[in-house]
Scaffold this motif. Structure first.
Motif, PDB file in Angstrom:
ATOM      1  N   VAL A   1      -2.460  -8.964  -6.603  1.00 27.36           N
ATOM      2  CA  VAL A   1      -0.719  -9.064  -6.083  1.00 27.36           C
ATOM      3  C   VAL A   1       0.013  -8.413  -7.247  1.00 27.36           C
ATOM      4  N   THR A   2       0.352  -7.305  -7.871  1.00 24.86           N
ATOM      5  CA  THR A   2       1.174  -7.022  -8.358  1.00 24.86           C
ATOM      6  C   THR A   2       2.339  -7.102  -8.658  1.00 24.86           C
TER       7      THR A   2
ATOM      8  N   ARG B   1       6.681 -16.156  -8.779  1.00 26.47           N
ATOM      9  CA  ARG B   1       5.849 -15.009  -8.973  1.00 26.47           C
ATOM     10  C   ARG B   1       4.222 -15.830  -9.344  1.00 26.47           C
TER      11      ARG B   1
ATOM     12  N   ILE C   1       2.446   4.086  -2.997  1.00 26.29           N
ATOM     13  CA  ILE C   1       2.881   2.646  -2.647  1.00 26.29           C
ATOM     14  C   ILE C   1       3.955   3.426  -1.815  1.00 26.29           C
TER      15      ILE C   1
ATOM     16  N   TRP D   1       3.331  -2.801  -0.839  1.00 22.53           N
ATOM     17  CA  TRP D   1       4.264  -3.861  -1.485  1.00 22.53           C
ATOM     18  C   TRP D   1       5.589  -4.671  -0.561  1.00 22.53           C
TER      19      TRP D   1
ATOM     20  N   ASP E   1      -0.435  -6.158  -1.095  1.00 18.34           N
ATOM     21  CA  ASP E   1      -1.040  -5.668  -2.596  1.00 18.34           C
ATOM     22  C   ASP E   1       0.304  -6.216  -4.014  1.00 18.34           C
ATOM     23  N   GLY E   2       1.080  -5.860  -3.835  1.00 13.58           N
ATOM     24  CA  GLY E   2       2.339  -5.498  -4.721  1.00 13.58           C
ATOM     25  C   GLY E   2       3.661  -6.679  -4.197  1.00 13.58           C
ATOM     26  N   TRP E   3       4.972  -7.257  -4.547  1.00 14.66           N
ATOM     27  CA  TRP E   3       5.873  -7.562  -4.723  1.00 14.66           C
ATOM     28  C   TRP E   3       6.530  -6.932  -5.159  1.00 14.66           C
TER      29      TRP E   3
ATOM     30  N   HIS F   1       5.770  -3.813 -13.049  1.00  9.15           N
ATOM     31  CA  HIS F   1       6.214  -2.804 -12.799  1.00  9.15           C
ATOM     32  C   HIS F   1       7.686  -2.854 -12.432  1.00  9.15           C
TER      33      HIS F   1
ATOM     34  N   ALA G   1       6.442  -6.563  -9.374  1.00  9.66           N
ATOM     35  CA  ALA G   1       7.512  -5.821  -9.870  1.00  9.66           C
ATOM     36  C   ALA G   1       8.786  -6.544  -9.343  1.00  9.66           C
TER      37      ALA G   1
ATOM     38  N   ALA H   1      -1.609   0.874  -1.466  1.00  8.98           N
ATOM     39  CA  ALA H   1      -0.681  -0.289  -1.653  1.00  8.98           C
ATOM     40  C   ALA H   1       0.415  -0.393  -0.900  1.00  8.98           C
TER      41      ALA H   1
END
Length: 309
Positions: free
Chosen positions: A214-215, A203, A102, A170, A187-189, A278, A217, A168
């Protein structure tokens, strides 16, 4: 809802502060995290402001020393690197770890020390966000196999990353502009708001406008101890060495907790209930191997969905 994952930030900065430059110890701690059942290990990036081992080279060592655990950067500063070289490095690292990578990224915290770091490397500080966005776009095109025109030349990349389209990405950050960027590009925060209510609100804003899944985290610092006052003093020592700033200034903007394991688990659970899936845990400690054992043995089993793992 996706299963909860919990990761560990390798203490690269803490080792550098102590003058301990034996990087094999950090690789051993990554193995320890994998053996203890954690889901990921992470390495930070700051060549000059808060010097430490290069995260991509360190994670290359971790890649060949582990088999299951996800590897991540928390966070990498892409504006400091040429996008072709960074895309090549990340694709190679993704190959080494079998697609477990990641790429956590950020623009760099806006303060005088970070500005001096950019100046020393010859990168315009005021363009750091634009450069990061340009880099993400170029890297994703290179990872997808497209030719990218940079400086008047068409460029392609080999080897490609394991994951189609690349690892990914983030993004860190909070506040309106950063949240819009996460929703548009990431793809993630990976934020660190000091209050779970703030996390839940931000969020929700991302979810309403995101163009891709979007994951959510969380980057959080823990200092465990049965006596909350003693734990807070250890947290103070760790944070003030790390940031060269008062604890009160740092905890006003970052998620931090000092105290017993049950209370730590309850505090983390408030973020999980706010949507975090996460957790990236930085442990404020002198003995990081012992602190990781303690966290895995006392806090991890108390987290929702982790006690039965």
């Amino acid at each position: 809802m996706s299963p909860l994952k919990v990761g560990y930030l390798l203490p690269t900065r803490d080792h550098a502060i102590r003058g301990d430059h034996d990087l094999k110890q950090l690789i051993d701690q990554a193995r320890q995290a994998e053996a203890l059942g954690l889901d990921s290990v992470w390495a930070g990036d700051s060549p000059l402001t808060r010097p430490r081992a290069d995260p991509l080279l360190l994670l290359a060592g971790v890649a060949v020393a582990t088999t299951r655990i996800t590897l991540g950067t928390a966070v990498l500063l892409p504006a400091l690197r040429h996008p072709i070289l960074l895309a090549h490095q990340l694709a190679t690292l993704d190959r080494l770890c079998g697609g477990r990578l990641i790429a956590g990224m950020g623009g760099g915290f806006p303060n005088a020390a970070t500005e001096a770091q950019f100046a020393a490397i010859g990168v315009p500080f005021k363009r750091r966000i634009a450069l990061m966005e340009e880099s993400i776009g170029a890297m994703r095109r290179l990872w997808s196999g497209e030719e990218v025109s940079l400086a008047g030349r068409d460029t392609s990349l080999a080897p490609p990353p394991v994951r189609p389209g690349g690892p990914a990405i983030w993004l860190a950050g909070g506040g309106e502009a950063a949240l819009r960027r996460v929703a548009r590009l990431a793809d993630g925060w990976l934020p660190y708001p000091p209050r779970a209510q703030t996390y839940a609100h931000e969020r929700a804003l991302i979810e309403r406008s995101a163009t891709r899944p979007v994951t959510p985290a969380l980057y959080a610092t823990l200092c465990l101890g049965e006596d909350p006052r003693q734990a807070r003093e250890r947290l103070r020592g760790s944070i003030e060495r790390y940031y060269n700033a008062p604890l009160e200034a740092v905890e006003a903007i970052q998620a931090m907790f000092a105290g017993p394991a049950q209370q730590a688990a309850d505090w983390l659970t408030s973020y999980i209930e706010a949507g975090a899936r996460h957790l990236v845990i930085r442990l404020a400690a002198d003995d990081h191997r012992a602190a990781l054992e303690e966290f895995a043995g006392t806090v991890l089993p108390l987290l929702p969905a982790k006690g039965k793992a």
